[in-house]
Design an enzyme around this catalytic site. Sequence first.
Site, PDB file in Angstrom:
ATOM      1  CG  ASP A   1      -1.827   1.365   1.182  1.00  0.00           C
ATOM      2  OD1 ASP A   1      -2.722   1.481   0.528  1.00  0.00           O
ATOM      3  OD2 ASP A   1      -1.497   2.094   2.344  1.00  0.00           O
TER       4      ASP A   1
ATOM      5  CG  ASP B   1      -0.689   2.185   7.243  1.00  0.00           C
ATOM      6  OD1 ASP B   1      -1.177   2.133   5.531  1.00  0.00           O
ATOM      7  OD2 ASP B   1      -1.007   3.017   7.743  1.00  0.00           O
TER       8      ASP B   1
ATOM      9  CG  ASP C   1      -3.975  -1.542   3.158  1.00  0.00           C
ATOM     10  OD1 ASP C   1      -4.422  -0.686   2.291  1.00  0.00           O
ATOM     11  OD2 ASP C   1      -3.063  -0.559   4.559  1.00  0.00           O
TER      12      ASP C   1
END
Length: 283
Positions: free
Chosen positions: A43, A242, A246
């Site tokens: 990400d 994080d 996600d």
Amino acid sequence: CAMGLATPTAIMVGTGRGAETGILYKNGEALERAGLIKIVAMDKTGTITRGEPRVTEIRTFNGFTEEEVLQLAASVEKGNDHPLGAAILAEANNRELNLANPVGFHMDAGKGVQAEVDGKRILVGNRKMMDASNIDLKELEADIRELEEQAKTIILLAVEDTPAGLFGVADTVRDGSKEAIETLHKMGLRVAMITGDNHRTAEAIAQQVGVDVVLAEVLPDGKTAEIKRLQQNGEMVAMVGDGINDAPALVQADVGIAIGTGTDVAMSAAMVTLMSGDIRGVP
């Protein structure tokens, strides 16, 4: 007997060594799968970058002043906890602007927010939001392109269907991101970056850190589908993230790796947690 003794011993030594360096494995399966990974998907916000965006540029259109644009946007963003919204709010607070209370606040995930401020309908969001509301961005295009090529995320503001301004928001690359990706390359692994940013901004950041595959304009609920797509060739995929959005992708990946400085939901969903939050723990 030898296998029965050796296997758990290897797992204990591996997980113990990981714990010493701040890498927590939930189970032996995570340790086994980690050795078979071919692609590492990361990400962008909060993983490759710090996740602490700030407003670096404000441009105005159609007779609006910089102060008006910032005051209207920040008034709408009062009801939003998104990092980009927080950046606008922080800039307004730095300038000690008086903010109005938004009425009818509504968030459209992955696009932006809207509300009424002083009786006017205000939209604050990305191009997808403006396109959905038929806002003509023709006169803003040159400015948008210029800032996107500088790796800035663009937030647009419309007042009663009229484009009023745009914000260039920058998020700095996390210390160690480039080094971590270089190390993964040396290990023979490919690295993908997943982001909601448009392609130009995403490519600019990708060039800074050296990722192989850029998956841009991915809505929060689309990350899982991107992981599935990477898995289609039968290759084992690790996902590093994080945030709350996600978590489903961390579960879908063959090995989910959570950044320890992120959300509890991400750490709960992942097989592996990097307690220090240092992305160099991935390789």
